[in-house]
Design a protein around this motif. Structure first.
Motif, short mmCIF file in Angstrom:
data_model
loop_
_atom_site.label_atom_id
_atom_site.label_comp_id
_atom_site.label_asym_id
_atom_site.label_seq_id
_atom_site.Cartn_x
_atom_site.Cartn_y
_atom_site.Cartn_z
N ARG A 54 0.85 -1.19 0.00
CA ARG A 54 0.00 0.00 0.00
C ARG A 54 0.89 1.24 0.00
O ARG A 54 1.78 1.38 0.84
CB ARG A 54 -0.92 0.00 1.22
CG ARG A 54 -1.88 -1.16 1.27
CD ARG A 54 -2.73 -1.11 2.54
NE ARG A 54 -3.59 0.08 2.55
CZ ARG A 54 -4.34 0.45 3.60
NH1 ARG A 54 -4.29 -0.25 4.73
NH2 ARG A 54 -5.11 1.52 3.53
N LEU A 55 0.63 2.18 -0.94
CA LEU A 55 1.50 3.33 -1.12
C LEU A 55 0.71 4.63 -1.12
O LEU A 55 -0.36 4.72 -1.72
CB LEU A 55 2.25 3.21 -2.45
CG LEU A 55 3.08 1.95 -2.68
CD1 LEU A 55 3.72 2.00 -4.06
CD2 LEU A 55 4.13 1.78 -1.60
N TRP A 56 1.26 5.63 -0.43
CA TRP A 56 0.77 7.00 -0.46
C TRP A 56 1.88 7.87 -1.05
O TRP A 56 3.04 7.49 -1.10
CB TRP A 56 0.42 7.50 0.93
CG TRP A 56 -0.76 6.84 1.57
CD1 TRP A 56 -1.51 5.81 1.08
CD2 TRP A 56 -1.33 7.20 2.83
NE1 TRP A 56 -2.51 5.49 1.97
CE2 TRP A 56 -2.43 6.33 3.04
CE3 TRP A 56 -1.05 8.16 3.79
CZ2 TRP A 56 -3.22 6.40 4.19
CZ3 TRP A 56 -1.83 8.24 4.93
CH2 TRP A 56 -2.91 7.36 5.12
N LEU A 57 1.50 9.08 -1.47
CA LEU A 57 2.46 10.02 -2.06
C LEU A 57 2.29 11.40 -1.43
O LEU A 57 1.17 11.87 -1.24
CB LEU A 57 2.23 10.11 -3.57
CG LEU A 57 3.13 11.08 -4.34
CD1 LEU A 57 4.59 10.65 -4.28
CD2 LEU A 57 2.67 11.20 -5.79
N ALA A 58 3.41 12.05 -1.13
CA ALA A 58 3.42 13.41 -0.59
C ALA A 58 4.46 14.24 -1.34
O ALA A 58 5.33 13.70 -2.03
CB ALA A 58 3.74 13.39 0.90
N GLY A 59 4.36 15.56 -1.18
CA GLY A 59 5.38 16.44 -1.71
C GLY A 59 4.93 17.27 -2.89
O GLY A 59 4.78 16.76 -4.00
N GLY A 60 4.69 18.56 -2.66
CA GLY A 60 4.42 19.49 -3.73
C GLY A 60 3.14 19.25 -4.50
O GLY A 60 3.02 19.62 -5.66
N ILE A 61 2.16 18.64 -3.86
CA ILE A 61 0.88 18.38 -4.53
C ILE A 61 -0.01 19.61 -4.38
O ILE A 61 -0.24 20.10 -3.28
CB ILE A 61 0.19 17.15 -3.92
CG1 ILE A 61 1.09 15.92 -4.07
CG2 ILE A 61 -1.16 16.90 -4.57
CD1 ILE A 61 0.64 14.71 -3.26
N HIS A 62 -0.52 20.12 -5.51
CA HIS A 62 -1.35 21.32 -5.48
C HIS A 62 -2.49 21.17 -6.49
O HIS A 62 -2.58 20.14 -7.20
CB HIS A 62 -0.52 22.57 -5.78
CG HIS A 62 0.36 22.44 -6.99
ND1 HIS A 62 -0.10 22.56 -8.27
CD2 HIS A 62 1.70 22.17 -7.09
CE1 HIS A 62 0.89 22.39 -9.12
NE2 HIS A 62 1.99 22.15 -8.44
N ALA A 63 -3.34 22.17 -6.56
CA ALA A 63 -4.56 22.06 -7.37
C ALA A 63 -4.25 21.83 -8.84
O ALA A 63 -5.02 21.16 -9.54
CB ALA A 63 -5.43 23.30 -7.19
N ALA A 64 -3.14 22.37 -9.33
CA ALA A 64 -2.82 22.24 -10.75
C ALA A 64 -2.26 20.86 -11.10
O ALA A 64 -2.28 20.47 -12.27
CB ALA A 64 -1.82 23.32 -11.16
N SER A 65 -1.75 20.14 -10.11
CA SER A 65 -1.13 18.84 -10.39
C SER A 65 -1.94 17.65 -9.90
O SER A 65 -1.72 16.52 -10.34
CB SER A 65 0.26 18.77 -9.75
OG SER A 65 0.18 18.83 -8.33
N ILE A 66 -2.87 17.88 -9.00
CA ILE A 66 -3.53 16.77 -8.32
C ILE A 66 -4.39 15.94 -9.27
O ILE A 66 -4.53 14.73 -9.11
CB ILE A 66 -4.35 17.27 -7.11
CG1 ILE A 66 -4.72 16.11 -6.19
CG2 ILE A 66 -5.58 18.05 -7.56
CD1 ILE A 66 -5.33 16.56 -4.87
N GLY A 67 -4.95 16.59 -10.30
CA GLY A 67 -5.78 15.86 -11.24
C GLY A 67 -5.02 14.78 -11.98
O GLY A 67 -5.52 13.66 -12.16
N SER A 68 -3.78 15.07 -12.38
CA SER A 68 -2.97 14.07 -13.08
C SER A 68 -2.55 12.94 -12.15
O SER A 68 -2.40 11.79 -12.57
CB SER A 68 -1.74 14.73 -13.70
OG SER A 68 -0.90 15.28 -12.69
N LEU A 69 -2.39 13.24 -10.86
CA LEU A 69 -2.00 12.20 -9.91
C LEU A 69 -3.13 11.23 -9.64
O LEU A 69 -2.89 10.09 -9.22
CB LEU A 69 -1.53 12.85 -8.61
CG LEU A 69 -0.27 13.69 -8.70
CD1 LEU A 69 0.01 14.40 -7.38
CD2 LEU A 69 0.92 12.83 -9.10
N ALA A 70 -4.37 11.67 -9.87
CA ALA A 70 -5.51 10.78 -9.69
C ALA A 70 -5.42 9.56 -10.60
O ALA A 70 -6.05 8.54 -10.34
CB ALA A 70 -6.81 11.53 -9.97
N GLN A 71 -4.64 9.67 -11.66
CA GLN A 71 -4.51 8.60 -12.63
C GLN A 71 -3.24 7.76 -12.43
O GLN A 71 -2.96 6.88 -13.25
CB GLN A 71 -4.50 9.20 -14.05
CG GLN A 71 -5.71 10.07 -14.35
CD GLN A 71 -5.61 10.72 -15.72
OE1 GLN A 71 -4.95 10.22 -16.61
NE2 GLN A 71 -6.29 11.85 -15.89
#
Length: 218
Positions: free
Chosen positions: A163-180
């Motif tokens: 199970r993995l989580w991710l942190a660091g520099g996540i903001h409104a402009a980048s979060i949508g791409s991380l959803a994928q």
């Protein structure tokens, strides 16, 4: 994709989180000179106010017998080990009945000192690994800067089956791409959810952008 918002210090912040699609809230404990580190009584008060997100005690160097005893008093199950905690100490916390999130400190070259002990961490009972950007020991997290995507993807590959989580520099402009992003089940956010230093209206934009990213992937 789940969300964890870190560093709550006030009841009004918890109330906002209770009404958003947030799965976890980080409550800092025992961090010397950290402005968001909470006294035990305050941490318990905030944890008790959580009706939606699960409270997570975040610490760097767990002292003994705390945080286990304090967490039992507060009814908190999850602890996030944000420092260079040894597998032996992870096992001690696991024996106290806690669920463990272990931060992995990864630099921009993809180097992660904890990988050499990965099997030992698995055996000690780590539940979730949090991939976070590492600069140096003076600032082991909360850099507000993201790891290169290729580094994150390589880490996900090396940690396959966990199970993995991710942190660091996540903001409104980048979060949508991380959803994928395959292999990541939750995003851990601090500064991007804040206005004037406190968790507030920017959180709504983060949630909206994340859900839009998830829908775009369908």
């Amino acid at each position: 994709m789940e969300l964890k918002i870190c560093g709550a210090t006030r009841l009004d912040e918890i109330e906002i989180l209770n009404h958003c699609q947030v799965s976890y809230v980080g409550l800092w404990s025992g961090i010397e000179n950290h402005p968001r580190s909470l006294p035990d009584a305050r941490l318990c008060q905030l944890a008790a106010a959580c009706r939606g997100p699960k409270p997570v005690v975040v610490c760097v160097r767990p002292s003994w017998p705390a945080p286990g005893e304090m967490m039992q008093r507060c009814g908190v199950k999850w602890v996030q080990l944000h420092g260079f905690t040894s597998p032996t100490d992870v096992a001690r916390l696991r024996q106290q009945g806690l669920s463990i999130i272990k931060t992995l400190h990864v630099n921009d070259a993809g180097e992660c000192p904890e990988l050499r002990w990965l099997t030992a961490y698995d055996d000690a009972g780590v539940d979730i690994y949090l991939i976070d950007r590492f600069v140096d020991k003076r600032q082991i997290g909360s850099t507000g800067q993201a790891l290169p995507v290729r580094v994150v993807e390589n880490m996900v590959e090396q940690l396959a089956g966990r199970r993995l989580w991710l942190a660091g520099g996540i903001h409104a402009a980048s979060i949508g791409s991380l959803a994928q992003m395959a292999g990541i089940e939750a995003l851990d956010i601090d500064s991007a959810a804040r206005k004037d230093g406190y968790i507030g209206t920017p959180l709504y934009g983060l949630v909206k952008s994340l859900r839009a990213g998830e829908e775009a992937d369908v």
